[in-house]
Design a protein around this motif. Structure first.
Motif, mmCIF file in Angstrom:
data_model
loop_
_atom_site.group_PDB
_atom_site.id
_atom_site.type_symbol
_atom_site.label_atom_id
_atom_site.label_comp_id
_atom_site.label_asym_id
_atom_site.label_seq_id
_atom_site.Cartn_x
_atom_site.Cartn_y
_atom_site.Cartn_z
ATOM 1 N N ALA A 1 1.425 5.121 3.580
ATOM 2 C CA ALA A 1 2.435 5.425 4.601
ATOM 3 C C ALA A 1 3.774 4.787 4.273
ATOM 4 O O ALA A 1 4.844 5.366 4.522
ATOM 5 C CB ALA A 1 1.956 4.956 5.971
ATOM 6 N N ARG A 2 3.746 3.604 3.705
ATOM 7 C CA ARG A 2 4.976 2.885 3.392
ATOM 8 C C ARG A 2 5.782 3.557 2.278
ATOM 9 O O ARG A 2 6.939 3.198 2.063
ATOM 10 C CB ARG A 2 4.662 1.430 3.030
ATOM 11 C CG ARG A 2 4.296 0.571 4.249
ATOM 12 C CD ARG A 2 3.836 -0.818 3.806
ATOM 13 N NE ARG A 2 4.921 -1.531 3.134
ATOM 14 C CZ ARG A 2 5.790 -2.350 3.723
ATOM 15 N NH1 ARG A 2 5.697 -2.562 5.044
ATOM 16 N NH2 ARG A 2 6.724 -2.971 3.039
ATOM 17 N N TYR B 1 2.062 6.675 10.417
ATOM 18 C CA TYR B 1 1.163 6.069 9.430
ATOM 19 C C TYR B 1 -0.285 6.479 9.642
ATOM 20 O O TYR B 1 -1.101 6.404 8.708
ATOM 21 C CB TYR B 1 1.292 4.543 9.479
ATOM 22 C CG TYR B 1 0.988 3.940 10.831
ATOM 23 C CD1 TYR B 1 -0.299 3.530 11.162
ATOM 24 C CD2 TYR B 1 1.989 3.771 11.781
ATOM 25 C CE1 TYR B 1 -0.589 2.978 12.405
ATOM 26 C CE2 TYR B 1 1.721 3.214 13.017
ATOM 27 C CZ TYR B 1 0.433 2.835 13.328
ATOM 28 O OH TYR B 1 0.167 2.287 14.561
ATOM 29 N N VAL C 1 -2.026 2.175 5.040
ATOM 30 C CA VAL C 1 -0.641 1.841 5.363
ATOM 31 C C VAL C 1 0.184 1.740 4.082
ATOM 32 O O VAL C 1 1.401 1.981 4.085
ATOM 33 C CB VAL C 1 -0.575 0.547 6.188
ATOM 34 C CG1 VAL C 1 -0.904 -0.678 5.347
ATOM 35 C CG2 VAL C 1 0.796 0.367 6.833
ATOM 36 N N CYS D 1 -1.431 -2.239 12.706
ATOM 37 C CA CYS D 1 -0.640 -1.950 11.508
ATOM 38 C C CYS D 1 0.843 -2.250 11.681
ATOM 39 O O CYS D 1 1.614 -2.102 10.726
ATOM 40 C CB CYS D 1 -0.804 -0.477 11.123
ATOM 41 S SG CYS D 1 -2.516 0.014 10.832
ATOM 42 N N ASP E 1 8.937 1.822 5.809
ATOM 43 C CA ASP E 1 8.308 0.627 6.372
ATOM 44 C C ASP E 1 8.637 0.472 7.853
ATOM 45 O O ASP E 1 8.343 -0.561 8.455
ATOM 46 C CB ASP E 1 8.734 -0.630 5.598
ATOM 47 C CG ASP E 1 10.239 -0.807 5.542
ATOM 48 O OD1 ASP E 1 10.981 0.104 5.965
ATOM 49 O OD2 ASP E 1 10.701 -1.866 5.055
ATOM 50 N N LEU F 1 6.174 -1.637 9.817
ATOM 51 C CA LEU F 1 4.816 -1.563 9.292
ATOM 52 C C LEU F 1 4.440 -2.825 8.516
ATOM 53 O O LEU F 1 5.235 -3.356 7.741
ATOM 54 C CB LEU F 1 4.683 -0.362 8.354
ATOM 55 C CG LEU F 1 4.535 1.007 9.011
ATOM 56 C CD1 LEU F 1 4.489 2.084 7.934
ATOM 57 C CD2 LEU F 1 3.290 1.071 9.866
#
Length: 272
Positions: free
Chosen positions: A256-257, A247, A253, A221, A261, A212
């Motif tokens: 999401a991380r 994600y 993002v 992304c 990642d 990511l």
């Protein structure tokens, strides 16, 4: 009584051809800093993401007790989703640098597959490989294959210097049908994989980014083509494979991380 049509007969042949062989679905995920920092909500999201697969291998499990406890917590959540799961966690890798030591984990549905024997951190190249691969043999309907789960050193530390030893492992385990998977920090197009490819190993993904970005650019992304699986195509067929773009379930993002990642990758294998 209804008579089978040409189309239904064709469908029967297709279904029979798929079920005449052993099939198993495998997921691999480098889950960043997988340990006590993962909340119950984050673990519940991870469980939902991986619940459809028969075997899951996780890289980057924290080396301390928090990593093992996080895997235990995750399996407890999975066990409330309709299938019985079992798991095994490696000892910390023997990295010279203590800060880079990690664990690996295997999780599997006990009704789908059976783990054969003990899992092990490969010791053949412990001095040459910072985080030696974690290996485990599974059986599905009488057919066996062995997963070597791996997390390479970062790109700046030259992961090719570790991956080059993988070409020697098939000869060291001549009776095992190996599948190398994980975060290689290296594209499948790199020439370091050529010796494996010449032996009959193939990657499940080609030109597919799996890490990511810090932020998306024009809805792009994903950053690098790092995660993959390499299977021995003489004994194993790949039926389907892909990524899980988890994600997209988050507003950004950045959010999401907090899960990882890297995105999960998966494949359905047909064992010959």
């Amino acid at each position: 009584m209804l008579q089978p049509t040409k189309n239904t007969l064709s469908l029967f042949v297709l279904v029979f051809s798929f079920t005449a062989f052993s099939q198993v679905t495998v997921c691999s995920w480098n889950i960043m800093n997988f340990g006590k920092s993962k909340s119950d909500t984050e673990l519940a999201f991870i469980a939902t993401t991986i619940n459809n697969y028969d075997i899951v291998t996780i890289q980057e499990v924290v080396a301390g007790t928090g990593g093992a406890k996080a895997v235990y917590r995750l399996v407890n959540i999975l066990n409330n989703k309709g299938f019985k799961w079992d798991y095994v966690i490696s000892d910390p890798t023997t990295s010279a640098n203590a800060s880079s030591r990690e664990r690996y984990a295997f999780l599997w549905k006990t009704s789908k597959v059976k783990k054969i024997g003990a899992s092990w951190l490969d010791q053949n190249y412990q001095e040459e490989i910072d985080r030696e691969p974690y290996m485990s043999t599974f059986e599905y309907k009488g057919k066996q294959f062995t997963i070597a789960s791996f997390h390479a050193v970062p790109k700046k530390k030259n992961p090719e210097s570790e991956i080059k030893y993988f070409k020697l492992l098939p000869a060291l385990y001549p009776t095992l049908h190996l599948v190398f998977m994980g975060d290689f920090n290296c594209s499948q197009s790199n020439t370091v994989f050529n010796p494996l490819k010449k032996m009959g190993y193939k990657s499940i993904l080609v030109n597919q980014k799996t890490s990511l970005r810090q932020k998306c650019y024009n809805n792009d992304c994903l950053a690098s083509e790092y995660d993959n699986m390499f299977y021995y195509s003489i004994k194993i067929n790949r039926l389907q494979s892909g990524i899980i773009p988890f994600y997209k379930s988050f507003l950004s993002v950045k959010e999401a991380r907090k899960i990882s990642d890297h995105i999960p990758i998966w494949s359905t294998f047909q064992l010959l």
